[in-house]
Design an enzyme around this catalytic site. Structure first.
Site, PDB file in Angstrom:
ATOM      1  N   LYS A 178      37.230  47.340  55.223  1.00 53.26           N
ATOM      2  CA  LYS A 178      37.855  46.077  54.817  1.00 53.26           C
ATOM      3  C   LYS A 178      39.050  46.448  53.957  1.00 53.26           C
ATOM      4  O   LYS A 178      38.939  46.670  52.757  1.00 53.26           O
ATOM      5  CB  LYS A 178      36.864  45.226  54.021  1.00 53.26           C
ATOM      6  CG  LYS A 178      37.134  43.761  54.111  1.00 53.26           C
ATOM      7  CD  LYS A 178      38.127  43.139  53.231  1.00 53.26           C
ATOM      8  CE  LYS A 178      38.446  43.190  51.861  1.00 53.26           C
ATOM      9  NZ  LYS A 178      39.830  42.774  51.597  1.00 53.26           N
ATOM     10  N   GLY A 209      40.631  40.852  56.009  1.00 53.27           N
ATOM     11  CA  GLY A 209      40.355  39.484  55.573  1.00 53.27           C
ATOM     12  C   GLY A 209      40.214  39.448  54.070  1.00 53.27           C
ATOM     13  O   GLY A 209      40.428  40.460  53.390  1.00 53.27           O
ATOM     14  N   GLY A 211      38.594  39.287  50.344  1.00 53.70           N
ATOM     15  CA  GLY A 211      37.444  39.916  49.708  1.00 53.70           C
ATOM     16  C   GLY A 211      36.272  38.966  49.601  1.00 53.70           C
ATOM     17  O   GLY A 211      35.110  39.354  49.817  1.00 53.70           O
ATOM     18  N   VAL A 214      35.187  38.608  53.879  1.00 59.96           N
ATOM     19  CA  VAL A 214      34.785  39.840  54.573  1.00 59.96           C
ATOM     20  C   VAL A 214      34.072  40.808  53.617  1.00 59.96           C
ATOM     21  O   VAL A 214      33.002  41.341  53.933  1.00 59.96           O
ATOM     22  CB  VAL A 214      36.016  40.534  55.211  1.00 59.96           C
ATOM     23  CG1 VAL A 214      35.615  41.832  55.885  1.00 59.96           C
ATOM     24  CG2 VAL A 214      36.697  39.598  56.194  1.00 59.96           C
ATOM     25  N   GLY A 215      34.663  40.992  52.444  1.00 57.91           N
ATOM     26  CA  GLY A 215      34.060  41.897  51.464  1.00 57.91           C
ATOM     27  C   GLY A 215      32.663  41.428  51.079  1.00 57.91           C
ATOM     28  O   GLY A 215      31.707  42.210  51.037  1.00 57.91           O
ATOM     29  N   GLU A 253      35.512  53.004  42.616  1.00 56.50           N
ATOM     30  CA  GLU A 253      36.706  53.633  42.032  1.00 56.50           C
ATOM     31  C   GLU A 253      37.505  52.518  41.391  1.00 56.50           C
ATOM     32  O   GLU A 253      38.140  51.724  42.089  1.00 56.50           O
ATOM     33  CB  GLU A 253      37.524  54.330  43.131  1.00 56.50           C
ATOM     34  CG  GLU A 253      36.814  55.496  43.786  1.00 56.50           C
ATOM     35  CD  GLU A 253      36.649  56.691  42.864  1.00 56.50           C
ATOM     36  OE1 GLU A 253      37.227  56.706  41.769  1.00 56.50           O
ATOM     37  OE2 GLU A 253      35.918  57.622  43.247  1.00 56.50           O
ATOM     38  N   CYS A 287      46.038  53.776  39.527  1.00 63.00           N
ATOM     39  CA  CYS A 287      44.875  53.795  38.644  1.00 63.00           C
ATOM     40  C   CYS A 287      44.958  54.971  37.679  1.00 63.00           C
ATOM     41  O   CYS A 287      44.459  54.913  36.573  1.00 63.00           O
ATOM     42  CB  CYS A 287      43.609  53.873  39.475  1.00 63.00           C
ATOM     43  SG  CYS A 287      43.680  55.198  40.677  1.00 63.00           S
ATOM     44  N   GLU A 387      44.347  47.489  31.331  1.00 64.33           N
ATOM     45  CA  GLU A 387      45.130  48.071  32.421  1.00 64.33           C
ATOM     46  C   GLU A 387      46.196  47.061  32.854  1.00 64.33           C
ATOM     47  O   GLU A 387      45.857  45.947  33.265  1.00 64.33           O
ATOM     48  CB  GLU A 387      44.211  48.400  33.594  1.00 64.33           C
ATOM     49  CG  GLU A 387      44.941  49.105  34.715  1.00 64.33           C
ATOM     50  CD  GLU A 387      44.047  49.328  35.919  1.00 64.33           C
ATOM     51  OE1 GLU A 387      43.379  48.378  36.348  1.00 64.33           O
ATOM     52  OE2 GLU A 387      44.039  50.460  36.440  1.00 64.33           O
TER      53      GLU A 387
HETATM   54  P1  NAD Z   1      40.811  43.983  43.701  1.00 57.74           P
HETATM   55  O1  NAD Z   1      39.526  44.314  43.031  1.00 57.74           O
HETATM   56  O2  NAD Z   1      41.378  42.642  43.493  1.00 57.74           O
HETATM   57  O3  NAD Z   1      40.654  44.148  45.277  1.00 57.74           O
HETATM   58  C1  NAD Z   1      40.213  45.362  45.863  1.00 57.74           C
HETATM   59  C2  NAD Z   1      39.579  45.059  47.205  1.00 57.74           C
HETATM   60  O4  NAD Z   1      38.381  44.308  46.989  1.00 57.74           O
HETATM   61  C3  NAD Z   1      40.448  44.215  48.138  1.00 57.74           C
HETATM   62  O5  NAD Z   1      40.299  44.676  49.454  1.00 57.74           O
HETATM   63  C4  NAD Z   1      39.855  42.826  47.961  1.00 57.74           C
HETATM   64  O6  NAD Z   1      40.078  41.991  49.073  1.00 57.74           O
HETATM   65  C5  NAD Z   1      38.374  43.167  47.821  1.00 57.74           C
HETATM   66  N1  NAD Z   1      37.555  42.120  47.191  1.00 57.74           N
HETATM   67  C6  NAD Z   1      37.959  41.101  46.385  1.00 57.74           C
HETATM   68  N2  NAD Z   1      36.910  40.323  46.066  1.00 57.74           N
HETATM   69  C7  NAD Z   1      35.816  40.862  46.669  1.00 57.74           C
HETATM   70  C8  NAD Z   1      34.436  40.511  46.703  1.00 57.74           C
HETATM   71  N3  NAD Z   1      33.969  39.455  46.067  1.00 57.74           N
HETATM   72  N4  NAD Z   1      33.599  41.297  47.411  1.00 57.74           N
HETATM   73  C9  NAD Z   1      34.039  42.394  48.047  1.00 57.74           C
HETATM   74  N5  NAD Z   1      35.338  42.766  48.077  1.00 57.74           N
HETATM   75  C10 NAD Z   1      36.228  42.018  47.389  1.00 57.74           C
HETATM   76  O7  NAD Z   1      41.825  45.134  43.277  1.00 57.74           O
HETATM   77  P2  NAD Z   1      43.350  45.283  43.704  1.00 57.74           P
HETATM   78  O8  NAD Z   1      44.130  44.263  42.932  1.00 57.74           O
HETATM   79  O9  NAD Z   1      43.468  45.315  45.184  1.00 57.74           O
HETATM   80  O10 NAD Z   1      43.689  46.757  43.183  1.00 57.74           O
HETATM   81  C11 NAD Z   1      44.037  47.039  41.872  1.00 57.74           C
HETATM   82  C12 NAD Z   1      42.878  47.670  41.130  1.00 57.74           C
HETATM   83  O11 NAD Z   1      42.393  48.794  41.840  1.00 57.74           O
HETATM   84  C13 NAD Z   1      43.279  48.189  39.770  1.00 57.74           C
HETATM   85  O12 NAD Z   1      42.333  47.824  38.795  1.00 57.74           O
HETATM   86  C14 NAD Z   1      43.281  49.697  39.953  1.00 57.74           C
HETATM   87  O13 NAD Z   1      43.054  50.441  38.804  1.00 57.74           O
HETATM   88  C15 NAD Z   1      42.205  49.888  40.952  1.00 57.74           C
HETATM   89  N6  NAD Z   1      42.371  51.170  41.652  1.00 57.74           N
HETATM   90  C16 NAD Z   1      41.495  52.199  41.403  1.00 57.74           C
HETATM   91  C17 NAD Z   1      41.662  53.441  42.022  1.00 57.74           C
HETATM   92  C18 NAD Z   1      40.731  54.605  41.761  1.00 57.74           C
HETATM   93  O14 NAD Z   1      40.735  55.561  42.538  1.00 57.74           O
HETATM   94  N7  NAD Z   1      39.925  54.586  40.713  1.00 57.74           N
HETATM   95  C19 NAD Z   1      42.729  53.617  42.895  1.00 57.74           C
HETATM   96  C20 NAD Z   1      43.589  52.561  43.115  1.00 57.74           C
HETATM   97  C21 NAD Z   1      43.405  51.335  42.500  1.00 57.74           C
END
Ligand code: NAD
Length: 481
Positions: A178, A209, A211, A214-215, A253, A287, A387
């Site tokens: 996803k 899709g 989160g 689909v998530g 992560e 990140c 962050e």
């Molecule tokens: P996000 O948590 O908003 O979304 C990440 C993913 O989760 C997306 O695909 C989203 O559609 C999905 N998602 C959202 N709600 C969900 C749910 N209820 N159930 C399952 N999946 C769901 O994060 P973002 O804005 O896409 O990314 C930024 C964040 O990612 C920052 O906090 C950053 O630090 C972190 N990040 C961490 C790493 C690492 O390796 N530690 C790397 C890159 C980014």
């Protein structure tokens, strides 16, 4: 003007990748894809619904019946084929990251390469894992956990897809990916590339899709054994909580607020550019970005002068220009988030050394922000604790080495850190005291066999190399009487 989607020349992605084929979306909702560089609609994508997700899970489950019993030699061949297929589209993968996400080309290229190379690194790691251990009448084998759901963030979508897929496939799992819905164009190029590897049907499936749709289905579905997630702490917490109902294994992560400790013996002409590169990695939307720079009080004035000078070379602008160091933020929402933190920093009494609120001059269109450096920052300020996920650096002064370590560790996060100094023994001693998953000494560097992941709120579990593969394995013991 964001209504260009009505223009017939705009591409609409209407399919997902399920059971080895591109199939029409059952979900009918369509999302505009907006260029962060010029705010124009550049494509549209159909969003999957729960039905698309369940079809993909069913395909992965069927494929697992066979692939779950594959040998490491067979998996190595598959990883090699994935690497070749992805390598063939390196230029297209980079171009998509620049166009859709606004990643600067000087960073997008290596990050895509790192994803493509993750397949080879996983193939290498297969050789290091003790797949079978025997003693007396006991045999322990490492078994794939089952169907895995791989959920990615938008800031390096191609890398996350390749990295998670490499680890899962190396372990013998089949997957449903996803990707971030903000990465639909990039996902399309990756999937087209990986399709050419000619893998068994259902081994990997991709549904783009929301989160919450689909998530959430992946997290709730009892046929999914494991979730590997990259994203925010808030969503990660929800995955852990909701996944408990079906006893999901999870790798999370999450975020970071990484410290860079500049020791008082550092050679500033090298140390300052290195620290700034770490702070503004991937336009600060990383990140691992080193967004807290801890500097000795005794050298504060010369460090401030050095930062002001070095920042002149951190140009903001067109991400496709190889000279650009900082591109636009991914979305209007992200632009506003960064602005709100810059305002907060000023309100809390930090001093803007470089940058500040608003668009950079001449870049009023597009989600461009000014790379900003704050000085006079205390570690308990909001900008030093939360962050921001943008090009905003907090410079925090410390008195002693012990105080530097204490400030570095005074964070809910613990993903990445850096120590910069001339005396290597001393830098190692400081690195050993930092509570984070990775510490680099003197510059950004990588090793695809080294684990990646966080202490504390930066996550659960590790990726890369054998650590990444082991996260998709269950030990199983057979005991003879
Ligand atoms: P996000 O948590 O908003 O979304 C990440 C993913 O989760 C997306 O695909 C989203 O559609 C999905 N998602 C959202 N709600 C969900 C749910 N209820 N159930 C399952 N999946 C769901 O994060 P973002 O804005 O896409 O990314 C930024 C964040 O990612 C920052 O906090 C950053 O630090 C972190 N990040 C961490 C790493 C690492 O390796 N530690 C790397 C890159 C980014």
């Amino acid at each position: 003007m964001k209504t260009a989607a009505k223009n017939a020349s705009i591409k609409t992605i209407t399919t997902h990748y399920i059971d080895g084929a591109f199939v029409e979306s059952h979900g009918r909702e369509v999302m505009d894809i907006i260029s962060p560089t010029n705010e124009q609609v550049i494509a549209r994508a159909a969003l999957a619904d729960e039905e698309d997700t369940r079809r993909a899970i069913a395909a992965a489950k069927r494929a697992f019946a066979t692939y779950g019993r594959s040998t490491t030699e067979e998996r190595a061949k598959i990883l090699r084929a994935l690497h070749e297929a992805a390598s063939a589209r390196l230029d297209d993968l980079t171009a998509a990251m620049v166009e859709e996400y606004g990643g600067v080309v000087q960073f997008a290229r290596p990050i895509v390469e790192s994803g493509v190379n993750a397949f080879l690194a996983a193939e290498q790691a297969l050789k290091e894992i003790p797949w079978t251990r025997r003693w007396n009448k006991t045999t322990v084998t490492l078994e794939p956990v089952g169907v895995a759901g791989l959920i990615t963030a938008w800031n390096a979508n191609t890398l996350f897809i390749c990295l998670k897929l490499a680890s899962a496939v190396g372990a013998g799992c089949t997957v449903v990916i996803k990707p971030s819905e903000l990465s639909s164009l990039q996902t399309r190029v990756v999937v087209e590339a990986l399709h050419e590897a000619g893998l068994p049907k259902g081994l990997f499936n991709v549904v783009t899709g929301l989160g919450s749709v689909v998530g959430a289905e992946l997290v709730r579905n009892p046929d999914v054994a494991k979730i590997s997630f990259t994203g925010s702490v808030a969503v990660g917490e929800g995955i852990m909580r909701d996944g408990a109902a079906t006893m999901k294994r999870v790798t999370l992560e999450l975020g970071g607020k990484s410290p860079t400790i500049l020791l008082d013996d550092a050679a500033l002409d090298q140390a300052i550019p290195a620290a700034l590169i770490m702070a503004f990695l991937n336009s600060g939307q990383a990140c691992a970005a080193g967004t807290r720079l801890l500097v000795p009080k005794s050298r504060l004035d010369e460090i401030k002068r050095g930062i002001r000078d070095a920042m002149k070379t951190f140009s903001v602008g067109d991400p496709a220009d190889p000279k650009t160091a900082v591109g636009p933020m991914v979305s209007q929402k992200q632009y506003e988030r960064v602005q709100s933190y810059i305002r907060k920093g000023i309100e809390e009494g930090a001093e803007v050394l470089v940058g500040g609120e608003g668009h950079p001059h001449g870049l009023e269109t597009g989600y461009f922000v000014k790379p900003t450096v704050f000085v006079n920052v205390r570690n308990d300020m909001t900008i030093a604790q939360e962050e921001i996920f943008g090009p905003v650096l907090c410079v925090i002064a410390y008195g002693s080495e012990d105080e530097a370590v204490q400030i570095a560790n005074d964070s809910r996060y613990g993903l990445h850190a850096a120590v910069i100094g001339t005396d290597l023994q001393r830098a190692r001693r400081v690195a050993a005291q930092i509570r984070s998953g990775r510490v680099v000494i003197n510059n950004v560097t990588d090793d695809p066999q080294a684990p990646w992941g966080g202490f504390k709120y930066s996550g659960v579990g590790r990726e890369y190399g054998r650590y990444g593969i082991e996260a998709f394995l269950e030990p199983k013991a057979i005991l003879e009487s």
